[in-house]
Write a protein that holds these residues in place. Structure first.
Motif, PDB file in Angstrom:
ATOM      1  N   ALA A  78      37.499  11.142  31.268  1.00  0.00           N
ATOM      2  CA  ALA A  78      36.483  11.047  32.324  1.00  0.00           C
ATOM      3  C   ALA A  78      37.098  10.807  33.701  1.00  0.00           C
ATOM      4  N   GLY A  79      38.415  10.735  33.777  1.00  0.00           N
ATOM      5  CA  GLY A  79      39.068  10.541  35.080  1.00  0.00           C
ATOM      6  C   GLY A  79      39.054   9.094  35.552  1.00  0.00           C
ATOM      7  N   ARG A  82      42.440   7.924  36.647  1.00  0.00           N
ATOM      8  CA  ARG A  82      42.792   8.441  37.982  1.00  0.00           C
ATOM      9  C   ARG A  82      42.232   7.524  39.063  1.00  0.00           C
ATOM     10  N   ARG A  85      44.218   4.436  39.157  1.00  0.00           N
ATOM     11  CA  ARG A  85      45.538   4.642  39.747  1.00  0.00           C
ATOM     12  C   ARG A  85      45.485   4.626  41.270  1.00  0.00           C
ATOM     13  N   ILE A  86      44.495   5.313  41.830  1.00  0.00           N
ATOM     14  CA  ILE A  86      44.447   5.363  43.299  1.00  0.00           C
ATOM     15  C   ILE A  86      44.061   4.015  43.898  1.00  0.00           C
ATOM     16  N   HIS A  87      43.497   3.138  43.067  1.00  0.00           N
ATOM     17  CA  HIS A  87      43.180   1.798  43.568  1.00  0.00           C
ATOM     18  C   HIS A  87      44.250   0.785  43.172  1.00  0.00           C
ATOM     19  N   ASP A 242      46.464  11.172  33.290  1.00  0.00           N
ATOM     20  CA  ASP A 242      45.618  12.348  33.417  1.00  0.00           C
ATOM     21  C   ASP A 242      45.450  13.048  32.090  1.00  0.00           C
ATOM     22  N   GLU A 246      50.570  15.263  32.793  1.00  0.00           N
ATOM     23  CA  GLU A 246      51.722  15.598  33.629  1.00  0.00           C
ATOM     24  C   GLU A 246      52.668  14.408  33.789  1.00  0.00           C
ATOM     25  N   THR A 247      52.076  13.195  33.729  1.00  0.00           N
ATOM     26  CA  THR A 247      52.889  12.000  33.957  1.00  0.00           C
ATOM     27  C   THR A 247      53.466  11.416  32.663  1.00  0.00           C
TER      28      THR A 247
ATOM     29  N   LYS B  13      54.483  23.407  44.598  1.00  0.00           N
ATOM     30  CA  LYS B  13      54.038  22.839  43.321  1.00  0.00           C
ATOM     31  C   LYS B  13      53.754  23.973  42.345  1.00  0.00           C
ATOM     32  N   GLU B  49      46.415  15.864  45.872  1.00  0.00           N
ATOM     33  CA  GLU B  49      46.827  14.992  44.764  1.00  0.00           C
ATOM     34  C   GLU B  49      48.323  14.659  44.825  1.00  0.00           C
ATOM     35  N   GLY B  53      49.962  10.846  45.380  1.00  0.00           N
ATOM     36  CA  GLY B  53      50.894  10.351  44.366  1.00  0.00           C
ATOM     37  C   GLY B  53      50.399  10.568  42.950  1.00  0.00           C
ATOM     38  N   LEU B  54      49.377  11.372  42.783  1.00  0.00           N
ATOM     39  CA  LEU B  54      48.861  11.623  41.435  1.00  0.00           C
ATOM     40  C   LEU B  54      49.648  12.727  40.727  1.00  0.00           C
ATOM     41  N   ARG B  55      50.283  13.588  41.514  1.00  0.00           N
ATOM     42  CA  ARG B  55      51.104  14.653  40.937  1.00  0.00           C
ATOM     43  C   ARG B  55      52.456  14.677  41.638  1.00  0.00           C
ATOM     44  N   LYS B  56      53.453  15.207  40.922  1.00  0.00           N
ATOM     45  CA  LYS B  56      54.790  15.278  41.501  1.00  0.00           C
ATOM     46  C   LYS B  56      55.031  16.665  42.068  1.00  0.00           C
ATOM     47  N   VAL B  82      41.218   6.882  48.956  1.00  0.00           N
ATOM     48  CA  VAL B  82      41.037   8.217  48.384  1.00  0.00           C
ATOM     49  C   VAL B  82      39.682   8.350  47.717  1.00  0.00           C
ATOM     50  N   LEU B  84      38.408  10.993  45.245  1.00  0.00           N
ATOM     51  CA  LEU B  84      38.862  12.164  44.486  1.00  0.00           C
ATOM     52  C   LEU B  84      37.723  13.141  44.232  1.00  0.00           C
ATOM     53  N   THR B  86      37.553  14.932  41.353  1.00  0.00           N
ATOM     54  CA  THR B  86      37.159  14.639  39.971  1.00  0.00           C
ATOM     55  C   THR B  86      37.759  13.303  39.563  1.00  0.00           C
TER      56      THR B  86
END
Lengths: 272, 305
Positions: A78-79, A82, A85-87, A242, A246-247, B13, B49, B53-56, B82, B84, B86
């Motif tokens: 559900a994100g 994410r 993470r941004i907080h 995510d 990717e991480t 990217k 993103e 810092g959510l993606r490299k 931020v 976002l 989504t």
């Protein structure tokens, strides 16, 4: 209040508001305790001797294996991670909170069972409550680690259910909860060492109730500690923020390493 | 330049074999409202993103207030806010708990005044799952600025908002800009971007194809002026050739011309009216809108963020 305290407070209350978690953490174990306690002690009177640890460990199993992984997968899908993470909410908090709040809720359920089991089912209390507490804490640690690991590596809800049931069902059948391990065929007794509940029952029986056990309870304790540490460490290592992972730092197959301490126990028994 | 807040240089990217963003460079200065525009799959969200810092990134350098988002994401968290495109919140979290939780992790006091500002003051005890789409977006926006970040990144901030909420949001963005906050905005709403942004970059297939102020972008198009004319008897429709006109169309009772010679086209149209005894109802001479310029650049591809 610190951020950690805010987070814990929210997670604990959210767990009570969330019907699924409320069911899996509290209502299902208590219902099973009442119904199973009545039925099993009727069918097999000897069951009452291990009813308290068996029912408490069932509650641990239901909360950690059925409740935790699915919630993690749903949150990641559900994100929510994410947003976290941004907080600046650290990965450690994301993993620690479900485990800690689950422990807290299961502790309440365990207390209710310990109070109700003697008058309702004539179940004996352990001669050494510390032994039962040790088994409970170690099993919760080991299973919470596995629950987190399943939630981290599982790609979707369907796989989560499948993986969780792969641990939950054998634990119910041969993990010492419904019948003593000694009642199982020899080969199954050894295979059952792959399951954390087998070791928890071994500790509870040996240290809590002063029974003779086939395996040294302290060796079982070591297996649970090692299994819990490995599972938690791997959950932290394989964590991804995510859904596209990717991480993620490694292959999800690395999760199998968490079973190593239990597998070693089993192999030693087969070889020995 | 000393007031650069965000710098993106030669940023690339890839997702497998697909290059989502290809050697993109731009700068955002302090107090800018920087609009990122582009059709679906242009690389806007990927760019944002990576800045968050959510993606490299796979190549190039990105800096936000001098911070590398990949190497120092913890320092970045309190510098940026931020919203976002989504993201989610736990279904069972209340508005009050969300404000308390996220403020606590930012190390700042909860800003319940912001919830009032976005019209959520009566929803403090409401769980996230019970909020409408617009209310969820507004909550996320309030949470994005609760720690008073110096850079705010908004990915489709008005998606799902009603007209009044959009107006409120636009006001809030204006206030943030007045306070010196730098804003990076991605939106599919051309009018919104044109209205709010002082600088815009248009991304197409992972590359920046145009960059500048809204006026610069519209002025640097094909150099065409848009002339719309409506008359009582529509006699101008009979004209087959007009000086400087490269395109013509009709819409809502207007004949529309795009011309390189505004004066000659207007004069010819008026002379024709006089000769035909027709009466002028409306005549408009306009520079093309950002949307028209955007469609010209992107070849009319669907604009979805």
């Amino acid at each position: 209040m610190t951020a950690f305290a805010h987070h814990f407070s929210f997670e604990f209350r959210a767990g009570l508001r969330n019907r699924t978690l409320l069911l899996l953490n509290i209502l299902f174990p208590l219902g099973f305790f009442l119904l199973g306690g009545a039925l099993m002690t009727g069918v097999n009177p000897a069951f009452k001797d291990t009813l308290i640890p068996a029912m408490i460990f069932f509650a641990v199993l239901a909360s950690t294996m059925l409740g935790m992984p699915d919630a993690l997968v749903a949150a990641r899908s559900a994100g929510i991670f994410r947003s976290y993470r941004i907080h600046g909410i650290p990965q450690l908090s994301i993993l620690a909170m479900p485990a800690l709040t689950t422990l807290f809720r299961v502790l309440i359920v365990a207390a209710i069972m310990i109070v109700l089991a003697p008058p309702l089912f004539n179940a004996p209390l352990p001669v050494n409550m510390g032994g039962l507490l040790l088994a409970f804490l170690l099993l919760t640690f080991a299973c919470a680690g596995l629950g987190l690991l399943l939630g981290v590596v599982s790609p979707n809800a369907n796989t989560t259910v499948m993986l969780a049931q792969a641990i939950f069902l054998p634990s119910m059948l041969i993990g010492g909860l419904m019948m003593p391990s000694s009642a199982l065929p020899d080969a199954l007794q050894k295979i059952a060492l792959l399951l954390p509940t087998t070791h928890a029952m071994n500790i509870a029986n040996g240290l809590g109730y002063g029974m003779e056990t086939a395996i040294d309870p302290y060796v079982s304790a070591l297996a649970l500690v090692a299994g819990g540490l490995l599972a938690t460490g791997l959950a932290a290592y394989l964590f991804s923020w995510d859904q596209d992972h990717e991480t993620r730092r490694g292959s999800p197959w690395l999760a199998l390493i968490a079973l190593l301490p239990y597998a070693l126990m089993m192999i030693v028994q087969f070889v020995g | 330049m000393p007031d650069q807040v965000v710098t993106v240089h030669d940023f690339t990217k890839r997702y497998g074999d697909f290059t989502a963003v290809d050697s993109v460079s731009f700068e955002v200065h302090k107090g800018d409202v920087f609009g990122l525009l582009g059709p679906n799959g242009a690389g806007k969200t990927t760019t944002l993103e990576c800045l968050e810092g959510l993606r490299k990134p796979d190549g190039g350098t990105l800096r936000v207030m001098g911070v590398d988002p990949t190497r120092d994401p913890h320092r970045l968290r309190n510098l940026i806010g931020v919203q976002l495109q989504t993201s989610g919140m736990p279904d069972n979290i209340t508005v009050r708990e969300a404000m308390n939780l996220f403020s606590a992790y930012h190390g700042s006091a909860p800003r319940f005044d912001l919830l009032e500002r976005v019209g959520l003051e009566g929803k403090l005890a409401t769980q996230y799952v019970a909020l409408s789409t617009g209310q969820k977006r507004r909550l996320q926006l309030a949470l994005a600025v609760t720690h008073q970040p110096q850079v705010v990144i908004l990915d489709e901030p008005t998606a799902g908002l009603d007209v009044q909420s959009r107006v409120e949001l636009h006001k809030l963005i204006g206030e943030l800009q007045a306070q010196g906050v730098t804003i990076i905005l991605s939106s599919h709403d051309m009018a919104e971007v044109e209205k709010l942004s002082n600088r815009i970059a248009i991304l197409l297939q992972g590359r920046i194809v145009a960059q500048g102020s809204p006026r610069e972008l519209t002025a640097h198009g094909a150099g065409l002026t848009k002339i719309s004319i409506q008359t009582e008897r529509a006699t101008v429709s009979e004209l087959t050739a007009l000086p400087g006109v490269t395109q013509r169309s009709a819409r809502d009772g207007y004949d529309i011309y795009f011309t390189t010679d505004t004066a000659a086209t207007v004069l010819t149209l008026l002379e024709h009216l006089k000769a035909q005894g027709d009466t002028l109802i409306d005549l408009r001479v306009e520079r093309p809108s950002l949307e028209e310029r955007f469609l010209e650049i992107t070849g009319g591809k669907e604009v979805v963020s």
